[in-house]
Design an enzyme around this catalytic site. Structure first.
Site, PDB file in Angstrom:
ATOM      1  N   ILE A   1      25.857  42.420  50.008  1.00 47.22           N
ATOM      2  CA  ILE A   1      25.116  40.999  50.781  1.00 47.22           C
ATOM      3  C   ILE A   1      24.497  41.742  51.992  1.00 47.22           C
ATOM      4  O   ILE A   1      23.373  41.368  52.275  1.00 47.22           O
ATOM      5  CB  ILE A   1      26.154  39.952  51.145  1.00 47.22           C
ATOM      6  CG1 ILE A   1      26.718  39.323  49.953  1.00 47.22           C
ATOM      7  CG2 ILE A   1      25.320  38.968  52.000  1.00 47.22           C
ATOM      8  CD1 ILE A   1      27.744  38.468  50.109  1.00 47.22           C
TER       9      ILE A   1
ATOM     10  N   ASP B   1      28.065  51.040  59.233  1.00 48.96           N
ATOM     11  CA  ASP B   1      28.754  51.032  57.908  1.00 48.96           C
ATOM     12  C   ASP B   1      29.510  52.360  57.537  1.00 48.96           C
ATOM     13  O   ASP B   1      28.893  53.521  57.974  1.00 48.96           O
ATOM     14  CB  ASP B   1      27.464  51.013  56.687  1.00 48.96           C
ATOM     15  CG  ASP B   1      28.511  50.444  55.513  1.00 48.96           C
ATOM     16  OD1 ASP B   1      29.424  50.925  55.075  1.00 48.96           O
ATOM     17  OD2 ASP B   1      28.127  49.285  55.105  1.00 48.96           O
TER      18      ASP B   1
ATOM     19  N   ASP C   1      33.138  53.178  61.829  1.00 48.81           N
ATOM     20  CA  ASP C   1      34.116  52.125  61.383  1.00 48.81           C
ATOM     21  C   ASP C   1      33.990  51.114  62.603  1.00 48.81           C
ATOM     22  O   ASP C   1      34.136  51.257  63.641  1.00 48.81           O
ATOM     23  CB  ASP C   1      35.435  53.036  61.402  1.00 48.81           C
ATOM     24  CG  ASP C   1      36.464  52.226  60.873  1.00 48.81           C
ATOM     25  OD1 ASP C   1      36.432  50.720  60.985  1.00 48.81           O
ATOM     26  OD2 ASP C   1      37.316  52.603  60.116  1.00 48.81           O
TER      27      ASP C   1
ATOM     28  N   THR D   1      41.055  46.232  58.579  1.00 50.03           N
ATOM     29  CA  THR D   1      39.561  46.246  58.659  1.00 50.03           C
ATOM     30  C   THR D   1      39.186  44.907  59.004  1.00 50.03           C
ATOM     31  O   THR D   1      38.342  44.588  59.943  1.00 50.03           O
ATOM     32  CB  THR D   1      38.882  46.773  57.469  1.00 50.03           C
ATOM     33  OG1 THR D   1      39.213  48.018  57.144  1.00 50.03           O
ATOM     34  CG2 THR D   1      37.404  46.682  57.307  1.00 50.03           C
TER      35      THR D   1
ATOM     36  N   THR E   1      34.274  33.523  53.706  1.00 53.25           N
ATOM     37  CA  THR E   1      34.272  33.126  52.361  1.00 53.25           C
ATOM     38  C   THR E   1      34.813  31.855  51.906  1.00 53.25           C
ATOM     39  O   THR E   1      35.689  31.456  52.691  1.00 53.25           O
ATOM     40  CB  THR E   1      35.135  34.379  51.458  1.00 53.25           C
ATOM     41  OG1 THR E   1      35.142  33.941  50.159  1.00 53.25           O
ATOM     42  CG2 THR E   1      36.508  34.793  52.172  1.00 53.25           C
ATOM     43  N   ASP E   2      34.592  31.218  50.957  1.00 53.29           N
ATOM     44  CA  ASP E   2      35.182  30.105  50.397  1.00 53.29           C
ATOM     45  C   ASP E   2      36.555  30.057  49.868  1.00 53.29           C
ATOM     46  O   ASP E   2      37.423  29.114  49.950  1.00 53.29           O
ATOM     47  CB  ASP E   2      34.532  29.548  49.300  1.00 53.29           C
ATOM     48  CG  ASP E   2      34.330  30.348  47.908  1.00 53.29           C
ATOM     49  OD1 ASP E   2      34.657  31.394  48.034  1.00 53.29           O
ATOM     50  OD2 ASP E   2      33.642  29.854  47.119  1.00 53.29           O
ATOM     51  N   GLU E   3      36.976  31.496  49.861  1.00 56.41           N
ATOM     52  CA  GLU E   3      38.437  31.699  49.311  1.00 56.41           C
ATOM     53  C   GLU E   3      39.456  31.481  50.462  1.00 56.41           C
ATOM     54  O   GLU E   3      40.640  31.438  50.261  1.00 56.41           O
ATOM     55  CB  GLU E   3      38.620  33.268  48.890  1.00 56.41           C
ATOM     56  CG  GLU E   3      37.728  33.560  47.652  1.00 56.41           C
ATOM     57  CD  GLU E   3      38.089  34.755  46.919  1.00 56.41           C
ATOM     58  OE1 GLU E   3      39.083  35.347  47.106  1.00 56.41           O
ATOM     59  OE2 GLU E   3      37.044  35.521  46.685  1.00 56.41           O
TER      60      GLU E   3
ATOM     61  N   TYR F   1      43.523  39.550  50.679  1.00 55.70           N
ATOM     62  CA  TYR F   1      42.023  39.537  51.016  1.00 55.70           C
ATOM     63  C   TYR F   1      41.655  38.098  51.553  1.00 55.70           C
ATOM     64  O   TYR F   1      41.372  38.152  52.720  1.00 55.70           O
ATOM     65  CB  TYR F   1      41.147  39.591  49.824  1.00 55.70           C
ATOM     66  CG  TYR F   1      39.612  39.227  49.929  1.00 55.70           C
ATOM     67  CD1 TYR F   1      39.039  39.853  50.828  1.00 55.70           C
ATOM     68  CD2 TYR F   1      38.994  38.038  49.424  1.00 55.70           C
ATOM     69  CE1 TYR F   1      37.705  39.645  51.306  1.00 55.70           C
ATOM     70  CE2 TYR F   1      37.722  37.870  49.802  1.00 55.70           C
ATOM     71  CZ  TYR F   1      37.168  38.400  50.647  1.00 55.70           C
ATOM     72  OH  TYR F   1      35.951  38.067  50.946  1.00 55.70           O
TER      73      TYR F   1
ATOM     74  N   LYS G   1      40.711  37.340  55.848  1.00 51.59           N
ATOM     75  CA  LYS G   1      39.557  36.705  56.229  1.00 51.59           C
ATOM     76  C   LYS G   1      39.755  35.626  56.960  1.00 51.59           C
ATOM     77  O   LYS G   1      39.146  35.174  57.882  1.00 51.59           O
ATOM     78  CB  LYS G   1      38.578  36.539  54.898  1.00 51.59           C
ATOM     79  CG  LYS G   1      38.109  37.874  54.220  1.00 51.59           C
ATOM     80  CD  LYS G   1      37.026  38.443  54.973  1.00 51.59           C
ATOM     81  CE  LYS G   1      35.754  37.625  55.052  1.00 51.59           C
ATOM     82  NZ  LYS G   1      34.682  38.617  55.935  1.00 51.59           N
TER      83      LYS G   1
ATOM     84  N   LEU H   1      32.243  40.203  38.707  1.00 52.07           N
ATOM     85  CA  LEU H   1      32.200  39.578  37.509  1.00 52.07           C
ATOM     86  C   LEU H   1      30.836  39.839  36.701  1.00 52.07           C
ATOM     87  O   LEU H   1      30.676  40.380  35.745  1.00 52.07           O
ATOM     88  CB  LEU H   1      32.519  38.112  37.304  1.00 52.07           C
ATOM     89  CG  LEU H   1      32.392  37.493  35.919  1.00 52.07           C
ATOM     90  CD1 LEU H   1      33.505  37.752  34.986  1.00 52.07           C
ATOM     91  CD2 LEU H   1      32.369  35.810  36.361  1.00 52.07           C
TER      92      LEU H   1
ATOM     93  N   ASP I   1      46.368  37.683  33.451  1.00 55.89           N
ATOM     94  CA  ASP I   1      45.522  37.284  34.902  1.00 55.89           C
ATOM     95  C   ASP I   1      46.133  37.807  36.006  1.00 55.89           C
ATOM     96  O   ASP I   1      47.378  38.239  35.983  1.00 55.89           O
ATOM     97  CB  ASP I   1      45.856  35.776  34.684  1.00 55.89           C
ATOM     98  CG  ASP I   1      45.011  34.656  35.543  1.00 55.89           C
ATOM     99  OD1 ASP I   1      44.114  35.540  36.293  1.00 55.89           O
ATOM    100  OD2 ASP I   1      44.921  33.804  35.607  1.00 55.89           O
ATOM    101  N   ARG I   2      45.305  37.960  37.173  1.00 53.46           N
ATOM    102  CA  ARG I   2      45.877  38.416  38.289  1.00 53.46           C
ATOM    103  C   ARG I   2      46.722  37.532  39.003  1.00 53.46           C
ATOM    104  O   ARG I   2      46.602  36.293  38.918  1.00 53.46           O
ATOM    105  CB  ARG I   2      44.647  38.887  39.130  1.00 53.46           C
ATOM    106  CG  ARG I   2      43.966  37.850  39.851  1.00 53.46           C
ATOM    107  CD  ARG I   2      42.714  38.453  40.553  1.00 53.46           C
ATOM    108  NE  ARG I   2      42.014  37.461  41.249  1.00 53.46           N
ATOM    109  CZ  ARG I   2      40.678  37.493  41.413  1.00 53.46           C
ATOM    110  NH1 ARG I   2      40.031  38.630  41.075  1.00 53.46           N
ATOM    111  NH2 ARG I   2      40.043  36.526  42.192  1.00 53.46           N
TER     112      ARG I   2
ATOM    113  N   HIS J   1      45.642  33.754  41.293  1.00 51.63           N
ATOM    114  CA  HIS J   1      44.245  33.517  40.999  1.00 51.63           C
ATOM    115  C   HIS J   1      43.917  32.017  41.235  1.00 51.63           C
ATOM    116  O   HIS J   1      44.284  31.235  40.513  1.00 51.63           O
ATOM    117  CB  HIS J   1      44.035  34.008  39.610  1.00 51.63           C
ATOM    118  CG  HIS J   1      42.548  34.225  39.138  1.00 51.63           C
ATOM    119  ND1 HIS J   1      42.137  34.880  37.965  1.00 51.63           N
ATOM    120  CD2 HIS J   1      41.725  34.243  39.938  1.00 51.63           C
ATOM    121  CE1 HIS J   1      40.928  34.963  37.978  1.00 51.63           C
ATOM    122  NE2 HIS J   1      40.711  34.472  39.130  1.00 51.63           N
TER     123      HIS J   1
END
Length: 353
Positions: free
Chosen positions: A13, A34, A60, A101, A140-142, A165, A169, A205, A287-288, A291
């Site tokens: 992105i 980066d 970093d 990070t 993120t939407d997560e 993750y 975030k 994916l 499956d992870r 999920h």
């Protein structure tokens, strides 16, 4: 000219955004910081490597000395933070690097920006100056967790991350919010749905399925494949971020979605059909853990307040994306070498043979 620091700009992105803003704003200079970890790839930016308004710095975001040196040299008016460890599967195996990070790195960026941008005692900002500086945290939407069969995430949905993750975030988002509430730091947080498009690292994916389809390798699908995601073309995401940079109100969160909900298995079948392959390539794998079942974004706030809306239909975007990976097979082959193949085998085992 405005000097903008883009962190993580060699990733999927970030690299798309750098090219987008250089094309749409002739009054910006971009410095790209980066670390070039597994998903950072300067080949994503080779077509602007000679652009006078673009500078790359390897480093970093957790390195306070380096970040401060860059501020002293360029006097940034804005930071757009894409830098993050971002793959859920990796976070399950190595959560410590995600927390370091994605949380500490964000705090370093905030602290450094605050020390350079403050114009009043006690780290407060004058209203006039706050209009000219901006810290944008790309989230993120997560962070919202998972949805049932109905409903959508709004900016007021409580944060409920379900994996390391998304927890990292969400933690970073709360730190950014705290710097606004405590210090008056001019910040925005954007939370996007699943992105797709050119230059996406093939652990995700869509590029993974395109790459495996081309070589007629098995297509590993987690669980029953009925997880639902809202898909957003990366160009539409870049346009939304630029809207927030130019018009976003300090302290506000903006959801960015494509309004394209599909199950993972439907996405895989679309790719198989587009490439003329057999669905017999599809292989269901274990499956992870943790999920999330469904994500869906309510983007009405950014649409009504800032005037953004997506331009891509999913059908057009997916077709263009498939064609891009077909015509950039050399890029795909290079990024899938070495460490990535070791990781792939660890995640999916012998399903790739």
């Amino acid at each position: 000219m405005k000097n903008i620091l883009v962190t993580g700009g060699a990733g999927f992105i970030g690299s798309n955004f750098i090219k987008y803003i250089l094309d749409h704003d002739p009054n910006v200079n971009i410095v790209n910081l980066d670390l070039l970890t597994y998903a950072g790839n300067l080949e994503n930016l080779v077509d602007i490597s000679d652009e006078s308004r673009y500078t790359f710095k390897k480093g970093d975001i957790r390195d306070r000395v380096l970040v401060n040196q860059l501020f002293n040299e360029y006097d940034f008016c804005s930071i757009i933070n894409f830098a993050a460890e971002s793959h859920v599967d990796r976070s399950i195996v190595e959560p410590d690097i995600f927390l370091s990070t994605n949380v500490i790195g964000v705090q370093v960026l905030l602290d450094t920006a605050m020390s350079h941008w403050k114009t009043e005692p006690h780290n407060k900002y004058s209203k006039e100056y706050r209009k000219s500086v901006k810290f944008i945290q790309i989230s993120t939407d997560e962070v919202y967790g998972t949805l049932g069969k109905s409903g959508m995430f709004s900016e007021k949905t409580p944060l409920a991350p379900n994996n390391p993750y998304s927890a990292s975030k969400a933690s970073a988002d709360l730190v950014v919010r705290a710097y606004y509430k405590t210090y008056g730091m001019p910040v925005n947080i954007t939370r996007c749905s699943n992105n797709y498009g050119p230059y996406q690292f093939p652990e995700k994916l869509i590029p993974l399925m395109i790459a495996n389809c081309q070589e007629e390798k098995p297509l590993p699908v987690y669980g029953d494949g009925m997880q639902i995601r809202d898909w957003l073309h990366v160009s539409d995401h870049c346009a939304a971020i630029m809207c927030v940079l130019e018009k976003g109100q300090a302290g506000e969160v903006y959801n960015i979605g494509g309004n394209n909900e599909y199950t993972n298995i439907d996405i895989v079948r679309m790719i198989v059909k587009e490439l003329g392959k057999s669905e017999s390539l599809i292989k269901y794998v274990k499956d992870r853990p943790g999920h999330d079942r469904r994500y869906a974004m309510d983007s009405s706030k950014i649409k009504s307040e800032l005037g953004w809306k997506p331009s891509y239909t999913f059908e057009k975007g997916l077709s263009e994306t498939i064609n891009w990976y077909i015509t950039h097979k050399n890029w795909l082959d290079r990024v899938r070498s070495g460490e990535y193949m070791e990781y792939y085998e660890k995640m999916y085992g012998t399903v790739n043979v």
